[in-house]
Enzyme design. Structure first.
Site, short mmCIF file in Angstrom:
data_model
loop_
_atom_site.label_atom_id
_atom_site.label_comp_id
_atom_site.label_asym_id
_atom_site.label_seq_id
_atom_site.Cartn_x
_atom_site.Cartn_y
_atom_site.Cartn_z
N ASN A 155 0.89 -1.19 -0.03
CA ASN A 155 0.15 0.02 -0.06
C ASN A 155 0.87 1.35 0.11
OD1 ASN A 155 0.90 0.10 2.70
ND2 ASN A 155 -0.99 0.02 3.66
N ASN B 164 4.57 2.81 4.22
CA ASN B 164 5.80 3.12 4.62
C ASN B 164 6.97 2.52 3.55
OD1 ASN B 164 7.66 3.96 6.62
ND2 ASN B 164 7.83 1.88 7.71
N SER C 120 9.32 -12.49 14.19
CA SER C 120 10.33 -11.86 14.77
C SER C 120 10.68 -12.59 16.10
CB SER C 120 9.79 -10.65 14.95
OG SER C 120 10.68 -9.75 15.94
N ALA C 121 12.05 -12.24 16.35
CA ALA C 121 12.53 -12.62 17.70
C ALA C 121 11.96 -12.06 18.74
CB ALA C 121 14.14 -12.34 17.76
N THR C 122 11.00 -10.86 18.58
CA THR C 122 10.30 -10.45 19.69
C THR C 122 9.24 -11.38 20.30
OG1 THR C 122 8.76 -9.67 18.26
CG2 THR C 122 10.51 -8.15 18.97
N TYR D 39 3.64 -4.82 19.18
CA TYR D 39 4.27 -5.16 17.95
C TYR D 39 4.51 -6.74 18.19
CZ TYR D 39 7.89 -6.68 14.53
OH TYR D 39 8.64 -7.42 13.63
N LYS E 215 2.88 -10.41 16.14
CA LYS E 215 3.54 -11.49 15.59
C LYS E 215 3.36 -12.96 16.34
CE LYS E 215 6.39 -9.37 12.40
NZ LYS E 215 5.85 -9.38 11.11
N PRO F 136 10.31 1.67 26.39
CA PRO F 136 9.16 0.86 26.97
C PRO F 136 9.51 -0.36 26.10
CG PRO F 136 8.09 2.50 26.00
CD PRO F 136 9.53 3.10 26.18
#
Length: 337
Positions: free
Chosen positions: A32, A35, A124-126, A148, A152, A292
């Site tokens: 889209n 970004n 993601s590793a998150t 975020y 995931k 944070p």
């Protein structure tokens, strides 16, 4: 074989498009452009001398997605599309949940409708939250410390539930650590809108004189130099991991999950020092409060990806910083003229 790449004009996607084309795949990209920039598509086409079928579309738009699947004979999907900034997700969580979760549900519904059941998901590793130890293997417990990461993790759960309900799906979940760097041509790289949220593109802007100084978010972590430690991976190595994942899907493995990282942790100050070497400039920085959602240390155990995909990261931190600086030097305004 036709691969649909969602978020196809983005940073990791553009490098993956290039490697897909070089490997002989046909690429259909949708984005889209919220970004990202169409110029990345144009430059990949120039570098490879091959065409990408590009659609400006939002994966939340089910009618548009359906038309694309009707027009193209898609064999597999690599799903990158999504909002991705940890700090921003803490400020506007609902936007992250709507975009990342609803968009993925829409994509999966359309894939199911057209019998396209091969998917590589950009995780993601998150999803490991704050790991109790390092290196991190795929069997570690999953959690999230920010919205975020939670999107995931929820998408991963959705994919596991989908596979449990229908084992004809073949899904590769790729958990990346921290992609940095750029294609060595300097023609494609990371081009975030506004002030970058991630460390290396921010450092690049300071090196180019666009931003005044680097903000180091906390130097009081329990790490050797007090700054956060991450596993940084060259974006080209990461892109090549997606090619290996597509190869794996052709073997009909069911649902598989892999860490894509180097297995080496670097601190914020390590990055600054290596970037200074790359650009031969002393980079000013200031230490500020922790952000944070940030965690002290994480880096991958990439053994499983090597054993099952035959993939490993080949490019070290110096190469990552050199290629990043080459991209920044050649494109001080990113893709925008």
């Amino acid at each position: 074989m036709k691969i649909l790449v969602t978020g196809g004009a983005g940073y990791i996607a553009s490098h993956t498009n290039l490697e897909l084309l070089n490997a002989g795949y046909d690429v259909i990209a949708i984005d889209n452009l919220s970004n990202s920039c169409m110029e990345s598509i144009t430059r990949v086409e120039k570098l490879t001398n091959k065409k990408i079928s590009f659609y400006e579309a939002d994966i939340l738009d089910k009618d548009r997605m359906t038309k694309i699947f009707q027009e193209e004979k898609i064999d597999a999907v690599i799903h990158f599309a999504g909002l991705k900034a940890v700090g921003e997700s803490c400020s506007i969580p609902l936007k992250y949940y709507k975009n990342n979760l609803s968009g993925t549900i829409t994509l999966l519904e359309v894939m199911q409708e057209f019998g396209v059941k091969n998917l590589v998901f950009s995780s993601s590793a998150t999803v490991y939250g704050e790991p109790k130890s390092v290196p991190v293997t795929e069997e570690f417990p999953l959690s999230a410390t920010n919205p975020y990461g939670r999107t995931k993790l929820i998408i991963e759960d959705m994919l596991r539930d989908l596979y449990q309900s229908d084992s004809s799906w073949n899904i590769a979940i790729l958990r990346y650590f921290n992609p940095i760097g750029a294609h060595e041509s300097g023609e494609i790289g990371e081009d975030p809108n506004g002030i970058p949220n991630n460390l290396v593109p921010y450092v690049a802007k300071v090196a180019a004189g666009v931003l005044e100084q680097i903000n180091v978010f906390g130097d009081d972590y329990d790490t050797p130099d007090g700054t956060g430690i991450r596993d940084y991976i060259h974006v080209v190595d990461l892109a090549l991991g997606h090619i290996k994942a597509i190869d794996k899907l052709n073997q009909k493995p069911g649902l598989v999950t892999y860490n894509l990282g180097t297995g080496v942790g670097y601190s914020v100050f390590d990055i600054i020092r290596n970037y200074e070497k790359a650009c031969n400039i002393k980079l000013p920085y200031v230490v500020t409060d922790r952000r944070p959602g940030d965690i002290p240390i994480t880096y991958a155990d990439p053994t499983k990806a090597f054993k099952e995909l035959g993939w490993k990261a080949e490019r070290g931190i110096e190469k990552m910083c050199e290629d990043s600086y080459r991209w920044q030097s050649k494109n001080p305004n990113g893709y925008r003229k």
